[in-house]
Design an enzyme around this catalytic site. Structure first.
Site, PDB file in Angstrom:
ATOM      1  N   LYS A   1      40.831  35.936  45.950  1.00  0.00           N
ATOM      2  CA  LYS A   1      40.577  37.166  45.349  1.00  0.00           C
ATOM      3  C   LYS A   1      41.291  38.319  45.954  1.00  0.00           C
ATOM      4  O   LYS A   1      40.719  38.639  46.855  1.00  0.00           O
ATOM      5  CB  LYS A   1      39.095  37.451  45.048  1.00  0.00           C
TER       6      LYS A   1
ATOM      7  N   THR B   1      26.455  44.056  39.062  1.00  0.00           N
ATOM      8  CA  THR B   1      25.067  43.830  39.641  1.00  0.00           C
ATOM      9  C   THR B   1      24.477  45.089  40.404  1.00  0.00           C
ATOM     10  O   THR B   1      23.547  44.893  40.545  1.00  0.00           O
ATOM     11  CB  THR B   1      25.547  42.746  40.559  1.00  0.00           C
TER      12      THR B   1
ATOM     13  N   ASP C   1      41.284  41.397  40.870  1.00  0.00           N
ATOM     14  CA  ASP C   1      40.100  42.014  40.543  1.00  0.00           C
ATOM     15  C   ASP C   1      39.923  43.405  40.522  1.00  0.00           C
ATOM     16  O   ASP C   1      39.655  44.118  41.376  1.00  0.00           O
ATOM     17  CB  ASP C   1      39.144  41.347  41.417  1.00  0.00           C
TER      18      ASP C   1
ATOM     19  N   LYS D   1      39.058  45.124  37.586  1.00  0.00           N
ATOM     20  CA  LYS D   1      38.282  45.670  36.331  1.00  0.00           C
ATOM     21  C   LYS D   1      38.661  46.793  35.715  1.00  0.00           C
ATOM     22  O   LYS D   1      38.092  47.917  35.597  1.00  0.00           O
ATOM     23  CB  LYS D   1      36.901  46.118  37.417  1.00  0.00           C
TER      24      LYS D   1
ATOM     25  N   ASP E   1      39.911  51.322  29.979  1.00  0.00           N
ATOM     26  CA  ASP E   1      40.420  52.480  29.687  1.00  0.00           C
ATOM     27  C   ASP E   1      40.754  52.371  28.027  1.00  0.00           C
ATOM     28  O   ASP E   1      40.331  51.471  27.415  1.00  0.00           O
ATOM     29  CB  ASP E   1      41.889  52.688  30.209  1.00  0.00           C
TER      30      ASP E   1
HETATM   31  O1  C5P Z   1      31.230  38.504  50.951  1.00  0.00           O
HETATM   32  P1  C5P Z   1      30.573  38.119  49.535  1.00  0.00           P
HETATM   33  O2  C5P Z   1      30.379  36.730  49.395  1.00  0.00           O
HETATM   34  O3  C5P Z   1      29.310  38.906  49.366  1.00  0.00           O
HETATM   35  O4  C5P Z   1      31.578  38.765  48.501  1.00  0.00           O
HETATM   36  C1  C5P Z   1      31.537  38.566  46.907  1.00  0.00           C
HETATM   37  C2  C5P Z   1      32.763  39.279  46.496  1.00  0.00           C
HETATM   38  O5  C5P Z   1      32.556  39.047  44.900  1.00  0.00           O
HETATM   39  C3  C5P Z   1      33.051  40.660  46.825  1.00  0.00           C
HETATM   40  O6  C5P Z   1      34.463  40.803  46.663  1.00  0.00           O
HETATM   41  C4  C5P Z   1      32.168  41.540  45.821  1.00  0.00           C
HETATM   42  O7  C5P Z   1      32.824  42.615  45.486  1.00  0.00           O
HETATM   43  C5  C5P Z   1      32.410  40.584  44.337  1.00  0.00           C
HETATM   44  N1  C5P Z   1      31.328  40.701  43.455  1.00  0.00           N
HETATM   45  C6  C5P Z   1      29.875  40.584  43.633  1.00  0.00           C
HETATM   46  N2  C5P Z   1      29.061  40.779  42.795  1.00  0.00           N
HETATM   47  C7  C5P Z   1      29.616  40.793  41.499  1.00  0.00           C
HETATM   48  C8  C5P Z   1      30.864  41.281  41.201  1.00  0.00           C
HETATM   49  C9  C5P Z   1      31.775  41.135  42.238  1.00  0.00           C
HETATM   50  O8  C5P Z   1      29.675  40.305  44.934  1.00  0.00           O
HETATM   51  N3  C5P Z   1      28.651  40.917  40.630  1.00  0.00           N
END
Ligand code: C5P
Length: 232
Positions: A32, A119, A59, A61, A64
């Site tokens: 990602k 989140t 990613d 997002k 627009d």
């Molecule tokens: O390091 P970690 O496992 O927490 O990373 C999770 C990844 O998923 C990060 O890139 C974070 O920005 C992304 N993400 C998230 N929660 C979301 C959407 C995306 O943790 N709801």
């Protein structure tokens, strides 16, 4: 579409990302790439990682007006990414336009998923700032249905929501779930987490794992542990 582990490569530079991916040798994990890296390095980082044989979830997002999103998705499709996303809050017209823009002349296109509510948005913000009176759980489900009805393939959600999304939108509607931690690992700033094995049981289609792999002493072993728990 099979289950897979996607590594969130939240590194500040392309050099660091490529150095990290070198460690995986002939293994080519699904990667990602987020806004930080894409804005720092531009489309060339996507090409470089793609040329090394990795699948890419870009990613960015998007959110627009439909015409802008359609044209931007067409550019991203030309980069040969495997998965990308947008905000369901942009509405059904925007989402349908995104599907159109992403579709190549041969009719194929990358997987397109929607972010429902971030989140980082809590129920208070939903009510007092976004002025949405519906509960968070119902808002997430309605946005998921809008995404499905607009032709998208799935949503980003917590593994804790995966079952409910599948119930509402069908089992072939994909759930791509971050918030994954090993049973014996650090939770960090994530609040509601599941292990890869629990996410598998909950019906997640893809897990997005960042720090449990990127910050591990042995990232390759940590990745393999995720695959063993989630895929095998
Ligand atoms: O390091 P970690 O496992 O927490 O990373 C999770 C990844 O998923 C990060 O890139 C974070 O920005 C992304 N993400 C998230 N929660 C979301 C959407 C995306 O943790 N709801």
């Amino acid at each position: 579409m099979g289950k897979d582990v996607i590594i969130a490569c939240d590194f500040a530079s392309g050099a660091k990302t490529l150095e990290f991916l070198e460690r995986f040798g002939a293994k080519k994990p699904f990667v990602k790439i987020g806004m930080e890296l894409f804005y720092a390095e531009g489309p060339s980082i996507v090409e470089k990682i793609k040329n090394r044989g990795h699948k890419i979830f870009l990613d960015l997002k998007l959110h627009d007006i439909p015409n802008t999103v359609k044209k931007s998705m067409s550019v991203l499709s030309g980069l040969n990414v495997d998965m990308t996303n947008l905000h369901a809050a942009g509405g059904s017209k925007m989402m349908s336009a995104a599907v159109e823009g992403l579709t190549k002349p041969d009719g194929t296109r990358p997987i397109l998923i929607a972010v429902t509510q971030l989140t980082s948005t809590d129920s208070e913000t939903l009510k007092n700032e976004l002025l949405i009176e519906t509960t968070m759980a119902e808002t997430v489900m309605r946005y998921a249905e809008n995404a499905k009805n607009s032709g998208l393939d799935g949503v980003v959600c917590s593994p804790l929501e995966a079952q409910a999304v599948h119930k509402r939108c069908g089992n072939s509607f994909l759930t791509v779930t971050p918030g994954v931690r090993f049973a014996d690992g650090d939770i960090g700033d994530q609040k509601r987490v599941m292990t890869p094995a629990e996410a598998k049981k909950a019906g997640s289609d893809y897990i997005v794992v960042g720090r449990p792999i990127t910050a591990a002493d042995d990232p390759v072993a940590a990745y393999e542990r995720c695959v063993a728990e989630f895929v095998d």
